[in-house]
Design a protein around this motif. Structure first.
Motif, PDB file in Angstrom:
ATOM      1  N   GLY A 120       0.863  -1.181  -0.066  1.00  0.00           N
ATOM      2  CA  GLY A 120      -0.115   0.003  -0.022  1.00  0.00           C
ATOM      3  C   GLY A 120       0.935   1.252   0.027  1.00  0.00           C
ATOM      4  O   GLY A 120       2.020   1.170   0.127  1.00  0.00           O
ATOM      5  N   PHE A 121       0.101   2.261  -0.094  1.00  0.00           N
ATOM      6  CA  PHE A 121       0.670   3.853  -0.112  1.00  0.00           C
ATOM      7  C   PHE A 121      -0.146   4.823   0.551  1.00  0.00           C
ATOM      8  O   PHE A 121      -1.251   4.646   0.290  1.00  0.00           O
ATOM      9  CB  PHE A 121       1.053   4.119  -1.501  1.00  0.00           C
ATOM     10  CG  PHE A 121       1.803   5.537  -1.542  1.00  0.00           C
ATOM     11  CD1 PHE A 121       3.006   5.588  -1.402  1.00  0.00           C
ATOM     12  CD2 PHE A 121       1.062   6.685  -1.951  1.00  0.00           C
ATOM     13  CE1 PHE A 121       3.962   6.825  -1.356  1.00  0.00           C
ATOM     14  CE2 PHE A 121       1.722   7.699  -1.931  1.00  0.00           C
ATOM     15  CZ  PHE A 121       3.316   7.988  -1.824  1.00  0.00           C
ATOM     16  N   ASN A 122       0.479   5.311   1.610  1.00  0.00           N
ATOM     17  CA  ASN A 122      -0.228   6.085   2.351  1.00  0.00           C
ATOM     18  C   ASN A 122       0.148   7.778   2.048  1.00  0.00           C
ATOM     19  O   ASN A 122       1.131   8.192   2.297  1.00  0.00           O
ATOM     20  CB  ASN A 122      -0.264   6.051   3.950  1.00  0.00           C
ATOM     21  CG  ASN A 122      -0.956   7.012   4.586  1.00  0.00           C
ATOM     22  OD1 ASN A 122      -1.467   8.059   4.386  1.00  0.00           O
ATOM     23  ND2 ASN A 122      -1.172   6.480   6.172  1.00  0.00           N
ATOM     24  N   SER A 123      -0.905   8.318   1.185  1.00  0.00           N
ATOM     25  CA  SER A 123      -0.475   9.783   0.696  1.00  0.00           C
ATOM     26  C   SER A 123      -0.175  10.671   1.881  1.00  0.00           C
ATOM     27  O   SER A 123       0.150  11.875   1.357  1.00  0.00           O
ATOM     28  CB  SER A 123      -1.427  10.131  -0.324  1.00  0.00           C
ATOM     29  OG  SER A 123      -2.593  10.218   0.013  1.00  0.00           O
ATOM     30  N   THR A 124      -0.726  10.565   2.895  1.00  0.00           N
ATOM     31  CA  THR A 124      -0.988  11.584   3.925  1.00  0.00           C
ATOM     32  C   THR A 124       0.151  11.478   5.224  1.00  0.00           C
ATOM     33  O   THR A 124       0.549  12.173   5.961  1.00  0.00           O
ATOM     34  CB  THR A 124      -2.033  11.666   4.584  1.00  0.00           C
ATOM     35  OG1 THR A 124      -2.510  10.504   5.395  1.00  0.00           O
ATOM     36  CG2 THR A 124      -3.236  12.236   3.859  1.00  0.00           C
ATOM     37  N   ALA A 125       1.040  10.200   4.975  1.00  0.00           N
ATOM     38  CA  ALA A 125       1.963   9.806   6.236  1.00  0.00           C
ATOM     39  C   ALA A 125       3.208  10.359   5.591  1.00  0.00           C
ATOM     40  O   ALA A 125       3.529  10.962   4.494  1.00  0.00           O
ATOM     41  CB  ALA A 125       2.210   8.294   6.271  1.00  0.00           C
ATOM     42  N   THR A 126       4.115  10.587   6.529  1.00  0.00           N
ATOM     43  CA  THR A 126       5.434  11.255   6.376  1.00  0.00           C
ATOM     44  C   THR A 126       6.602  10.095   6.106  1.00  0.00           C
ATOM     45  O   THR A 126       6.610   9.109   7.009  1.00  0.00           O
ATOM     46  CB  THR A 126       5.970  12.097   7.574  1.00  0.00           C
ATOM     47  OG1 THR A 126       4.983  13.073   7.731  1.00  0.00           O
ATOM     48  CG2 THR A 126       7.249  12.889   7.264  1.00  0.00           C
TER      49      THR A 126
END
Length: 198
Positions: A120-126
């Motif tokens: 997956g890919f979390n677009s809001t994570a740093t």
């Protein structure tokens, strides 16, 4: 290779559009007929045989789409029809993206590749880039692997999960291969399977 992306900033500094890893991504295979290659691209990349790859459908917009190639040195085209070479996208089956660490080839022309694939890919994570700078967006559900890809077409012959990123993997003439990795006390015991713990 023809790419549609336009490089922003200096090559070698910051985010790259299209690249082949000249430091650890070009190795003569032991079959003396192919070169093992690893690289990455953004947007569109056209291979010498006319195959067109696109990054448009990827949910991970931060990172290059990684690929590996077995280039036929007897052909100016290198891959595709009329050659014994092939090219493979390494994020197939990894929706969040992937990163290739090492490639090399054995005496039969099979490729040994180590990589990380993410679900997956979390677009809001740093997350943080190779320079330690904060970046918005992070790959998630990641695992590291070592795999053997077939000389004929790059099909997966086997794949094993590994506890750390293996780098600088090199094949030898008896079919074995050796890799390096970094470790620390904080990592604890590393289980490579088959009763091998370091």
């Amino acid at each position: 290779f023809k790419g549609s992306a336009i490089q922003v900033g200096q090559i070698g500094h910051g985010s790259q559009t299209n690249s082949i890893d000249a430091h650890s991504g070009l190795h003569a295979m032991l079959d003396k007929q192919h070169i093992a290659v690893k690289g990455g691209f953004r947007q569109l990349l056209e291979l010498p045989d006319g195959t067109l790859w696109s990054s448009a459908s990827r949910i991970n917009t931060n990172d290059q789409v990684p690929f590996v190639m077995s280039i036929d040195v007897s052909s100016t085209q290198g891959v595709g029809s009329g050659t014994t070479g092939w090219a493979k996208l390494m994020d197939d089956g990894h929706a969040g993206g992937a990163a290739v660490y090492s490639v090399d080839g054995d005496t039969d022309g099979n490729m040994i590749v180590t990589y990380e694939g993410c679900g997956g890919f979390n677009s809001t994570a740093t997350s943080y880039d190779a320079y330690g700078r904060a970046v918005q967006g992070a790959m998630t559900d990641c695992a590291k692997y070592v795999a053997k890809l077939a000389a004929a077409n790059g099909a997966e012959m086997w794949k094993h999960g590994i506890p750390v990123a293996l780098s600088s993997c090199r094949t030898i003439t008896d079919g074995s291969f050796f890799c390096g990795w970094s470790m620390s006390d904080a990592a604890g015991a590393l289980d490579f399977g088959n009763g091998v713990t370091v």
